[in-house]
Scaffold this motif. Sequence first.
Motif, PDB file in Angstrom:
ATOM      1  N   GLN A 172      10.297  -0.214 -11.232  1.00  0.00           N
ATOM      2  CA  GLN A 172      11.718  -0.070 -10.958  1.00  0.00           C
ATOM      3  C   GLN A 172      12.421  -0.975 -11.960  1.00  0.00           C
ATOM      4  O   GLN A 172      12.259  -2.199 -11.916  1.00  0.00           O
ATOM      5  N   ASP A 173      13.146  -0.397 -12.892  1.00  0.00           N
ATOM      6  CA  ASP A 173      13.813  -1.150 -13.949  1.00  0.00           C
ATOM      7  C   ASP A 173      15.315  -1.217 -13.703  1.00  0.00           C
ATOM      8  O   ASP A 173      15.939  -0.221 -13.324  1.00  0.00           O
ATOM      9  N   GLN A 174      15.857  -2.391 -13.935  1.00  0.00           N
ATOM     10  CA  GLN A 174      17.307  -2.590 -13.967  1.00  0.00           C
ATOM     11  C   GLN A 174      17.689  -2.444 -15.434  1.00  0.00           C
ATOM     12  O   GLN A 174      17.065  -3.071 -16.305  1.00  0.00           O
ATOM     13  N   ILE A 175      18.697  -1.616 -15.724  1.00  0.00           N
ATOM     14  CA  ILE A 175      19.066  -1.365 -17.123  1.00  0.00           C
ATOM     15  C   ILE A 175      20.554  -1.551 -17.358  1.00  0.00           C
ATOM     16  O   ILE A 175      21.360  -1.520 -16.437  1.00  0.00           O
ATOM     17  N   ARG A 176      20.879  -1.756 -18.622  1.00  0.00           N
ATOM     18  CA  ARG A 176      22.274  -1.798 -19.058  1.00  0.00           C
ATOM     19  C   ARG A 176      22.552  -0.461 -19.743  1.00  0.00           C
ATOM     20  O   ARG A 176      21.838  -0.053 -20.660  1.00  0.00           O
ATOM     21  N   LEU A 177      23.591   0.232 -19.278  1.00  0.00           N
ATOM     22  CA  LEU A 177      23.990   1.516 -19.845  1.00  0.00           C
ATOM     23  C   LEU A 177      24.790   1.312 -21.128  1.00  0.00           C
ATOM     24  O   LEU A 177      25.303   0.211 -21.375  1.00  0.00           O
ATOM     25  N   ARG A 192      16.358   2.575 -13.076  1.00  0.00           N
ATOM     26  CA  ARG A 192      15.494   3.677 -13.481  1.00  0.00           C
ATOM     27  C   ARG A 192      14.124   3.446 -12.874  1.00  0.00           C
ATOM     28  O   ARG A 192      13.575   2.338 -12.939  1.00  0.00           O
ATOM     29  N   LEU A 193      13.554   4.500 -12.283  1.00  0.00           N
ATOM     30  CA  LEU A 193      12.168   4.488 -11.826  1.00  0.00           C
ATOM     31  C   LEU A 193      11.348   5.068 -12.968  1.00  0.00           C
ATOM     32  O   LEU A 193      11.651   6.158 -13.463  1.00  0.00           O
ATOM     33  N   VAL A 194      10.319   4.336 -13.417  1.00  0.00           N
ATOM     34  CA  VAL A 194       9.552   4.747 -14.581  1.00  0.00           C
ATOM     35  C   VAL A 194       8.060   4.729 -14.257  1.00  0.00           C
ATOM     36  O   VAL A 194       7.552   3.753 -13.694  1.00  0.00           O
ATOM     37  N   ILE A 195       7.382   5.807 -14.639  1.00  0.00           N
ATOM     38  CA  ILE A 195       5.927   5.867 -14.535  1.00  0.00           C
ATOM     39  C   ILE A 195       5.368   5.639 -15.931  1.00  0.00           C
ATOM     40  O   ILE A 195       5.731   6.347 -16.876  1.00  0.00           O
ATOM     41  N   ARG A 196       4.508   4.641 -16.058  1.00  0.00           N
ATOM     42  CA  ARG A 196       3.840   4.342 -17.336  1.00  0.00           C
ATOM     43  C   ARG A 196       2.463   4.999 -17.308  1.00  0.00           C
ATOM     44  O   ARG A 196       1.710   4.844 -16.350  1.00  0.00           O
ATOM     45  N   HIS A 197       2.155   5.744 -18.361  1.00  0.00           N
ATOM     46  CA  HIS A 197       0.901   6.508 -18.459  1.00  0.00           C
ATOM     47  C   HIS A 197       0.304   6.258 -19.838  1.00  0.00           C
ATOM     48  O   HIS A 197       1.037   6.202 -20.822  1.00  0.00           O
ATOM     49  N   PRO A 198      -1.026   6.154 -19.961  1.00  0.00           N
ATOM     50  CA  PRO A 198      -1.629   5.846 -21.261  1.00  0.00           C
ATOM     51  C   PRO A 198      -1.582   6.992 -22.269  1.00  0.00           C
ATOM     52  O   PRO A 198      -1.906   6.799 -23.439  1.00  0.00           O
ATOM     53  N   GLY A 199      -1.161   8.172 -21.849  1.00  0.00           N
ATOM     54  CA  GLY A 199      -1.144   9.324 -22.743  1.00  0.00           C
ATOM     55  C   GLY A 199      -2.394  10.161 -22.574  1.00  0.00           C
ATOM     56  O   GLY A 199      -3.350   9.766 -21.904  1.00  0.00           O
ATOM     57  N   PRO A 207       9.933  13.306 -19.705  1.00  0.00           N
ATOM     58  CA  PRO A 207      10.632  12.122 -20.195  1.00  0.00           C
ATOM     59  C   PRO A 207      11.741  11.580 -19.303  1.00  0.00           C
ATOM     60  O   PRO A 207      12.223  10.482 -19.541  1.00  0.00           O
ATOM     61  N   GLY A 208      12.104  12.294 -18.267  1.00  0.00           N
ATOM     62  CA  GLY A 208      13.118  11.789 -17.355  1.00  0.00           C
ATOM     63  C   GLY A 208      12.632  10.628 -16.512  1.00  0.00           C
ATOM     64  O   GLY A 208      13.426   9.822 -16.034  1.00  0.00           O
ATOM     65  N   PHE A 209      11.302  10.509 -16.328  1.00  0.00           N
ATOM     66  CA  PHE A 209      10.775   9.438 -15.479  1.00  0.00           C
ATOM     67  C   PHE A 209       9.396   8.932 -15.899  1.00  0.00           C
ATOM     68  O   PHE A 209       8.856   8.034 -15.271  1.00  0.00           O
ATOM     69  N   CYS A 210       8.818   9.488 -16.970  1.00  0.00           N
ATOM     70  CA  CYS A 210       7.449   9.123 -17.352  1.00  0.00           C
ATOM     71  C   CYS A 210       7.343   9.005 -18.867  1.00  0.00           C
ATOM     72  O   CYS A 210       7.949   9.785 -19.598  1.00  0.00           O
ATOM     73  N   ASP A 211       6.541   8.033 -19.347  1.00  0.00           N
ATOM     74  CA  ASP A 211       6.384   7.851 -20.787  1.00  0.00           C
ATOM     75  C   ASP A 211       5.124   8.515 -21.352  1.00  0.00           C
ATOM     76  O   ASP A 211       4.758   8.299 -22.497  1.00  0.00           O
ATOM     77  N   GLU A 212       4.459   9.385 -20.567  1.00  0.00           N
ATOM     78  CA  GLU A 212       3.240  10.052 -21.031  1.00  0.00           C
ATOM     79  C   GLU A 212       3.522  10.899 -22.267  1.00  0.00           C
ATOM     80  O   GLU A 212       4.437  11.717 -22.279  1.00  0.00           O
ATOM     81  N   VAL A 213       2.695  10.712 -23.296  1.00  0.00           N
ATOM     82  CA  VAL A 213       2.727  11.539 -24.499  1.00  0.00           C
ATOM     83  C   VAL A 213       1.446  12.358 -24.518  1.00  0.00           C
ATOM     84  O   VAL A 213       0.353  11.811 -24.350  1.00  0.00           O
TER      85      VAL A 213
END
Length: 178
Positions: A23-28, A36-43, A113-119
Amino acid sequence: MDLTETQISSTAIHDASFLKVYQDQIRLPNGNSSQRLVIRHPGAACVLAITPENQVVLVRQWRYATGQALLEIPAGKLDEGEDPAQCALRELAEETPYSAERVEKILHFYSAPGFCDEVLHVYRAINVQANSTLQPDADEFVETVLYSAEQVRQAIANNEICDAKTLIALQTWLMGQS
């Protein structure tokens, strides 16, 4: 216009083997803050393998999240520090009776890409041969399926193939078939 969103803070919510949820706090860009809720994935890497008989190598496997078996190109997550090309070769050999001499990169893309960094890295297998002796992972149950270009066109038209990485790879192959 600057569209950059800048991380202020990040809190780990869940750490499940290869997936991590934050759960990230961000500056717009306008200076306001948001979350932003973000899922980190190794790809992951996936491979388009065409046999000498001009059939694509697919796997049918149960996908729990969808509640059904899907028809897909062979694919798998990257191990830490693993070269995506090596992963693609490994996955082809583990999930099917086929191997390849090498692979060539077609493209890469973000899965969600709306919630996950998987490539996902998509490769084309070169010199495909039916000679693999590797086995799928212990928790992986797959069935190898071979389709001609016409069978692929029909399966796509009938919504029998609905996996994004597979559709992208197959469309690349089919464009070369026309």
